[in-house]
Scaffold this motif. Structure first.
Motif, PDB file in Angstrom:
ATOM      1  N   GLY A   1       0.743  -1.304   0.057  1.00 12.24           N
ATOM      2  CA  GLY A   1       0.077   0.077   0.013  1.00 12.24           C
ATOM      3  C   GLY A   1       0.965   1.119  -0.153  1.00 12.24           C
ATOM      4  N   ARG A   2       2.018   1.258  -0.132  1.00  9.50           N
ATOM      5  CA  ARG A   2       3.223   2.265  -0.294  1.00  9.50           C
ATOM      6  C   ARG A   2       3.193   2.759   1.070  1.00  9.50           C
ATOM      7  N   THR A   3       3.046   2.312   2.338  1.00  9.83           N
ATOM      8  CA  THR A   3       3.326   2.740   3.544  1.00  9.83           C
ATOM      9  C   THR A   3       5.118   2.708   3.514  1.00  9.83           C
ATOM     10  N   THR A   4       5.730   3.654   3.975  1.00  2.68           N
ATOM     11  CA  THR A   4       6.959   3.414   3.996  1.00  2.68           C
ATOM     12  C   THR A   4       7.683   3.790   5.581  1.00  2.68           C
ATOM     13  N   ASN A   5       8.881   3.278   5.717  1.00  6.08           N
ATOM     14  CA  ASN A   5       9.755   3.101   6.976  1.00  6.08           C
ATOM     15  C   ASN A   5      11.138   3.495   6.724  1.00  6.08           C
ATOM     16  N   TYR A   6      11.690   4.402   7.301  1.00  5.82           N
ATOM     17  CA  TYR A   6      13.101   4.466   7.112  1.00  5.82           C
ATOM     18  C   TYR A   6      13.907   4.312   8.419  1.00  5.82           C
ATOM     19  N   ALA A   7      15.085   4.069   8.234  1.00  5.06           N
ATOM     20  CA  ALA A   7      16.290   3.992   9.381  1.00  5.06           C
ATOM     21  C   ALA A   7      16.474   5.817   9.561  1.00  5.06           C
ATOM     22  N   ASP A   8      16.511   5.991  11.039  1.00  6.65           N
ATOM     23  CA  ASP A   8      16.608   7.345  11.389  1.00  6.65           C
ATOM     24  C   ASP A   8      18.041   7.899  10.761  1.00  6.65           C
ATOM     25  N   SER A   9      18.626   7.220  10.491  1.00  4.25           N
ATOM     26  CA  SER A   9      20.124   7.651   9.875  1.00  4.25           C
ATOM     27  C   SER A   9      19.964   8.009   8.110  1.00  4.25           C
ATOM     28  N   VAL A  10      18.868   7.584   7.653  1.00  2.65           N
ATOM     29  CA  VAL A  10      18.515   8.018   6.230  1.00  2.65           C
ATOM     30  C   VAL A  10      17.284   8.857   6.087  1.00  2.65           C
ATOM     31  N   LYS A  11      16.676   9.092   7.073  1.00  2.00           N
ATOM     32  CA  LYS A  11      15.478  10.141   6.938  1.00  2.00           C
ATOM     33  C   LYS A  11      15.771  11.389   6.361  1.00  2.00           C
ATOM     34  N   GLY A  12      14.994  11.796   5.450  1.00  2.00           N
ATOM     35  CA  GLY A  12      15.445  13.156   4.711  1.00  2.00           C
ATOM     36  C   GLY A  12      16.184  12.949   3.611  1.00  2.00           C
ATOM     37  N   ARG A  13      16.824  11.934   3.400  1.00  2.00           N
ATOM     38  CA  ARG A  13      17.928  12.006   2.403  1.00  2.00           C
ATOM     39  C   ARG A  13      17.664  10.640   1.425  1.00  2.00           C
ATOM     40  N   PHE A  14      17.157   9.555   1.999  1.00  2.00           N
ATOM     41  CA  PHE A  14      16.772   8.510   1.156  1.00  2.00           C
ATOM     42  C   PHE A  14      15.254   8.440   0.888  1.00  2.00           C
ATOM     43  N   THR A  15      14.875   8.001  -0.325  1.00  2.00           N
ATOM     44  CA  THR A  15      13.337   7.764  -0.645  1.00  2.00           C
ATOM     45  C   THR A  15      13.258   6.388  -1.413  1.00  2.00           C
ATOM     46  N   ILE A  16      12.306   5.711  -0.624  1.00  2.00           N
ATOM     47  CA  ILE A  16      12.102   4.449  -1.439  1.00  2.00           C
ATOM     48  C   ILE A  16      10.682   4.434  -2.191  1.00  2.00           C
ATOM     49  N   SER A  17      10.661   3.662  -3.146  1.00  2.00           N
ATOM     50  CA  SER A  17       9.423   3.652  -4.025  1.00  2.00           C
ATOM     51  C   SER A  17       9.281   2.384  -4.750  1.00  2.00           C
ATOM     52  N   ARG A  18       8.224   2.002  -5.033  1.00  2.00           N
ATOM     53  CA  ARG A  18       8.259   0.895  -6.091  1.00  2.00           C
ATOM     54  C   ARG A  18       7.125   1.181  -7.179  1.00  2.00           C
ATOM     55  N   ASP A  19       7.374  -0.075  -8.186  1.00  2.00           N
ATOM     56  CA  ASP A  19       6.621   0.026  -9.396  1.00  2.00           C
ATOM     57  C   ASP A  19       5.767  -1.370  -9.554  1.00  2.00           C
ATOM     58  N   ASN A  20       4.699  -1.456  -9.046  1.00  2.00           N
ATOM     59  CA  ASN A  20       4.208  -2.857  -8.943  1.00  2.00           C
ATOM     60  C   ASN A  20       4.012  -3.503 -10.342  1.00  2.00           C
ATOM     61  N   ALA A  21       3.854  -2.674 -11.392  1.00  2.00           N
ATOM     62  CA  ALA A  21       3.724  -3.198 -12.634  1.00  2.00           C
ATOM     63  C   ALA A  21       4.861  -3.989 -13.138  1.00  2.00           C
ATOM     64  N   LYS A  22       5.852  -3.372 -12.593  1.00  2.00           N
ATOM     65  CA  LYS A  22       7.302  -3.818 -12.889  1.00  2.00           C
ATOM     66  C   LYS A  22       7.885  -4.860 -11.901  1.00  2.00           C
ATOM     67  N   ASN A  23       7.033  -4.928 -10.770  1.00  2.00           N
ATOM     68  CA  ASN A  23       7.899  -5.779  -9.710  1.00  2.00           C
ATOM     69  C   ASN A  23       9.225  -5.233  -9.377  1.00  2.00           C
ATOM     70  N   THR A  24       9.237  -4.031  -9.145  1.00  2.00           N
ATOM     71  CA  THR A  24      10.458  -3.339  -9.085  1.00  2.00           C
ATOM     72  C   THR A  24      10.471  -2.188  -7.930  1.00  2.00           C
TER      73      THR A  24
END
Length: 119
Positions: free
Chosen positions: A54-77
């Protein structure tokens, strides 16, 4: 049965950016959570970021604000955009996925991709 193939690692100067990709293939019915972990020499593997179906994200404190995770379900990526990289981000980055296959639930790891940040 299921393969995760990562790409996008490399060498970058501090302050630079990299984008990692991880594509899942095989007899996949559904991909639930996907995530990125990393392991530096002498350290345990740690969670960097995760994203649910459902695209809920969770980050380690050390990367918050610098890293972004995303996904493309159609591409399984799943992707990890890494900005403002620091030398302490140097590690092998592993993709992980919790999946449902034709044979049932399955957890899979990628082979890892090296990220090196020079100071």
């Amino acid at each position: 049965q299921v393969q995760l193939v990562e790409s996008g690692g490399g060498l970058v100067q501090a302050g630079g950016s990299l984008r990692l990709s991880c594509k899942a293939s095989g007899t996949i019915v559904r991909i639930n959570a996907m995530g990125w972990y990393r392991q530096a020499p002498g350290n345990e593997r740690e969670l960097v970021a995760a994203i649910t179906s459902g695209r809920t994200t969770n980050y380690a404190d050390s990367v918050k604000g610098r890293f972004t995770i995303s996904r493309d379900n159609a591409k399984n990526t799943v992707y990890l955009q890494m900005n403002s990289l620091k030398p302490e981000d140097t590690a092998i980055y592993y993709c992980h996925a919790d999946l449902l296959t034709a044979r049932g639930p399955y957890a899979s790891w990628g082979q890892g991709t090296q990220v090196t940040v020079s100071s």
